[in-house]
Design a protein around this motif. Sequence first.
Motif, PDB file in Angstrom:
ATOM      1  N   GLY A 193      53.987  42.616  19.743  1.00  0.00           N
ATOM      2  CA  GLY A 193      54.462  43.062  18.301  1.00  0.00           C
ATOM      3  C   GLY A 193      53.583  42.311  17.343  1.00  0.00           C
ATOM      4  O   GLY A 193      53.856  42.452  16.297  1.00  0.00           O
ATOM      5  N   LEU A 194      52.905  41.107  17.866  1.00  0.00           N
ATOM      6  CA  LEU A 194      52.332  40.300  16.932  1.00  0.00           C
ATOM      7  C   LEU A 194      51.028  40.826  16.439  1.00  0.00           C
ATOM      8  O   LEU A 194      50.331  41.671  17.114  1.00  0.00           O
ATOM      9  N   LYS A 195      50.599  40.547  15.122  1.00  0.00           N
ATOM     10  CA  LYS A 195      49.214  40.910  14.782  1.00  0.00           C
ATOM     11  C   LYS A 195      48.292  39.689  14.805  1.00  0.00           C
ATOM     12  O   LYS A 195      48.032  39.070  14.130  1.00  0.00           O
ATOM     13  N   SER A 196      47.816  39.796  16.234  1.00  0.00           N
ATOM     14  CA  SER A 196      47.134  38.493  16.420  1.00  0.00           C
ATOM     15  C   SER A 196      45.721  39.160  16.642  1.00  0.00           C
ATOM     16  O   SER A 196      45.347  40.260  16.571  1.00  0.00           O
ATOM     17  N   ASN A 197      44.879  38.288  16.810  1.00  0.00           N
ATOM     18  CA  ASN A 197      43.390  38.640  17.033  1.00  0.00           C
ATOM     19  C   ASN A 197      42.967  38.991  18.396  1.00  0.00           C
ATOM     20  O   ASN A 197      41.891  39.447  18.469  1.00  0.00           O
ATOM     21  N   ASN A 198      43.982  39.276  19.404  1.00  0.00           N
ATOM     22  CA  ASN A 198      43.663  39.760  20.717  1.00  0.00           C
ATOM     23  C   ASN A 198      43.827  41.250  20.456  1.00  0.00           C
ATOM     24  O   ASN A 198      45.059  41.813  20.571  1.00  0.00           O
ATOM     25  N   LYS A 199      43.095  42.017  20.058  1.00  0.00           N
ATOM     26  CA  LYS A 199      43.025  43.324  19.886  1.00  0.00           C
ATOM     27  C   LYS A 199      42.244  44.316  20.825  1.00  0.00           C
ATOM     28  O   LYS A 199      41.620  45.425  20.294  1.00  0.00           O
ATOM     29  N   ALA A 200      42.298  43.974  21.814  1.00  0.00           N
ATOM     30  CA  ALA A 200      41.147  44.672  22.907  1.00  0.00           C
ATOM     31  C   ALA A 200      41.524  46.192  22.982  1.00  0.00           C
ATOM     32  O   ALA A 200      40.696  46.875  22.978  1.00  0.00           O
ATOM     33  N   ILE A 201      42.700  46.334  23.069  1.00  0.00           N
ATOM     34  CA  ILE A 201      43.042  47.939  23.326  1.00  0.00           C
ATOM     35  C   ILE A 201      42.797  48.655  22.204  1.00  0.00           C
ATOM     36  O   ILE A 201      42.267  49.812  22.104  1.00  0.00           O
ATOM     37  N   GLN A 202      43.067  48.233  20.949  1.00  0.00           N
ATOM     38  CA  GLN A 202      42.449  48.935  19.606  1.00  0.00           C
ATOM     39  C   GLN A 202      41.230  49.206  19.684  1.00  0.00           C
ATOM     40  O   GLN A 202      40.665  50.183  19.041  1.00  0.00           O
ATOM     41  N   VAL A 203      40.251  48.123  19.998  1.00  0.00           N
ATOM     42  CA  VAL A 203      38.847  48.247  20.001  1.00  0.00           C
ATOM     43  C   VAL A 203      38.317  49.245  20.893  1.00  0.00           C
ATOM     44  O   VAL A 203      37.636  50.091  20.531  1.00  0.00           O
ATOM     45  N   ILE A 204      38.707  49.189  21.911  1.00  0.00           N
ATOM     46  CA  ILE A 204      38.209  50.284  23.159  1.00  0.00           C
ATOM     47  C   ILE A 204      38.857  51.630  22.893  1.00  0.00           C
ATOM     48  O   ILE A 204      38.236  52.562  23.212  1.00  0.00           O
ATOM     49  N   GLY A 205      40.008  51.390  22.379  1.00  0.00           N
ATOM     50  CA  GLY A 205      40.528  52.822  22.301  1.00  0.00           C
ATOM     51  C   GLY A 205      39.830  53.479  20.811  1.00  0.00           C
ATOM     52  O   GLY A 205      39.799  54.644  21.040  1.00  0.00           O
TER      53      GLY A 205
ATOM     54  N   LEU B 251      37.839  62.271  17.964  1.00  0.00           N
ATOM     55  CA  LEU B 251      39.019  62.005  17.719  1.00  0.00           C
ATOM     56  C   LEU B 251      39.261  61.193  16.326  1.00  0.00           C
ATOM     57  O   LEU B 251      38.457  60.382  16.329  1.00  0.00           O
ATOM     58  N   SER B 252      40.243  61.455  15.674  1.00  0.00           N
ATOM     59  CA  SER B 252      40.589  60.546  14.394  1.00  0.00           C
ATOM     60  C   SER B 252      41.201  59.480  14.875  1.00  0.00           C
ATOM     61  O   SER B 252      41.114  58.265  14.203  1.00  0.00           O
ATOM     62  N   ASN B 253      42.100  59.365  15.840  1.00  0.00           N
ATOM     63  CA  ASN B 253      42.935  58.150  16.187  1.00  0.00           C
ATOM     64  C   ASN B 253      43.395  58.496  17.555  1.00  0.00           C
ATOM     65  O   ASN B 253      43.207  59.602  18.371  1.00  0.00           O
ATOM     66  N   CYS B 254      44.223  57.337  18.442  1.00  0.00           N
ATOM     67  CA  CYS B 254      44.694  57.940  19.508  1.00  0.00           C
ATOM     68  C   CYS B 254      46.099  57.136  19.526  1.00  0.00           C
ATOM     69  O   CYS B 254      46.528  56.222  18.542  1.00  0.00           O
ATOM     70  N   LEU B 255      46.914  57.684  20.210  1.00  0.00           N
ATOM     71  CA  LEU B 255      48.415  57.077  20.210  1.00  0.00           C
ATOM     72  C   LEU B 255      48.185  56.304  21.689  1.00  0.00           C
ATOM     73  O   LEU B 255      48.097  56.471  22.768  1.00  0.00           O
ATOM     74  N   VAL B 256      49.172  55.020  21.357  1.00  0.00           N
ATOM     75  CA  VAL B 256      49.166  53.779  22.501  1.00  0.00           C
ATOM     76  C   VAL B 256      50.621  54.175  23.174  1.00  0.00           C
ATOM     77  O   VAL B 256      51.330  54.348  22.431  1.00  0.00           O
ATOM     78  N   LEU B 257      50.379  53.946  24.625  1.00  0.00           N
ATOM     79  CA  LEU B 257      51.790  53.986  25.359  1.00  0.00           C
ATOM     80  C   LEU B 257      51.925  52.667  26.058  1.00  0.00           C
ATOM     81  O   LEU B 257      51.077  51.809  26.120  1.00  0.00           O
ATOM     82  N   ASN B 258      53.228  52.459  26.149  1.00  0.00           N
ATOM     83  CA  ASN B 258      53.631  51.082  27.052  1.00  0.00           C
ATOM     84  C   ASN B 258      53.591  51.237  28.241  1.00  0.00           C
ATOM     85  O   ASN B 258      53.410  52.330  29.144  1.00  0.00           O
ATOM     86  N   THR B 259      53.956  50.463  29.046  1.00  0.00           N
ATOM     87  CA  THR B 259      53.917  50.407  30.473  1.00  0.00           C
ATOM     88  C   THR B 259      55.135  51.405  31.058  1.00  0.00           C
ATOM     89  O   THR B 259      55.032  51.755  32.416  1.00  0.00           O
ATOM     90  N   ASP B 260      56.044  51.629  30.179  1.00  0.00           N
ATOM     91  CA  ASP B 260      57.115  52.692  30.637  1.00  0.00           C
ATOM     92  C   ASP B 260      56.736  54.275  30.289  1.00  0.00           C
ATOM     93  O   ASP B 260      57.598  54.938  30.237  1.00  0.00           O
TER      94      ASP B 260
END
Length: 283
Positions: free
Chosen positions: A149-161, A170-179
């Motif tokens: 939930g942190l706004k950290s500089n570790n944004k690998a999923i956002q970059v490759i997504g 696509l204009s955007n993607c929706l991210v899922l958690n491990t559940d």
Amino acid sequence: MINTNGKLVLETDGKISLENRGYKYGDALFETIRVVNGQILFLEDHYFRLMSSMRILRMDIPMNYTMEFFEEEILKTVEANPSLNKSARVRLNVDRGEGGKYLPNHSAIPSFYIIVEPLQNLFYQVHPFEDYRVDLYKDFYVAPNLLSGLKSNNKAIQVIGSIYAKENDLSNCLVLNTDKSIIEALNGNLFLVKGDAIKTPPLEDGCLKGVMRKQILSLLQNNPNYTIEESSISPFELQKADELFITNTIVGIQSIGSYRKKSYGNTAAKDLLQMLNVRLRLS
């Protein structure tokens, strides 16, 4: 001009050391902030989220890192860039400083920098949405915990997504958690509308503790026209929804036009955007 630890310098002179921990390990946090007519929108929310995140990452917080200090530094940086006119996007980045491997040097002192860029509109606008297409991003999943939930500089999923979204038109993607629950979009929190019920994933699912998310929840609280629920969103619910929209402090509210073969409207989103702008004008 940019601001490095309180000093205004030309952007070409804004260099960081190769030993900077934000650069080496992503050991850093950031806030993306909107400034309008010399007013920092939602300053208190941004500040307390930053301080809370620094504590979670066990960063030493300098005594001078007060809300008034960052307010002054942000406005100083905006004023040093006359081309910004009256509306600006600000990135405030705080890192742990320099030194150490994974274990920081005990002498590491946090540092910050502030960069700004212009925005066109003073208030939040209704954005075109009919061609705003999204799909699920399923290459990687987010494990829900305090760090997710942190706004950290570790944004690998956002970059490759974001690369995946571009490659698939696509204009955007929706991210899922491990559940396998949907937690957010690549660049903001997600809200789902069905009738007069509005739903958004809870923080426990791993979504960002968004500043605009908090504003929307506040607008919906005790609103007789809508009910609000913070609960997990399944991908199957997307096909039954009337609206989907994304929120962040820069865009405000971005309605989604379609998910696969399902199309959406934007009635509730426009209503909320109007309420948001009224609140800002009165503040």
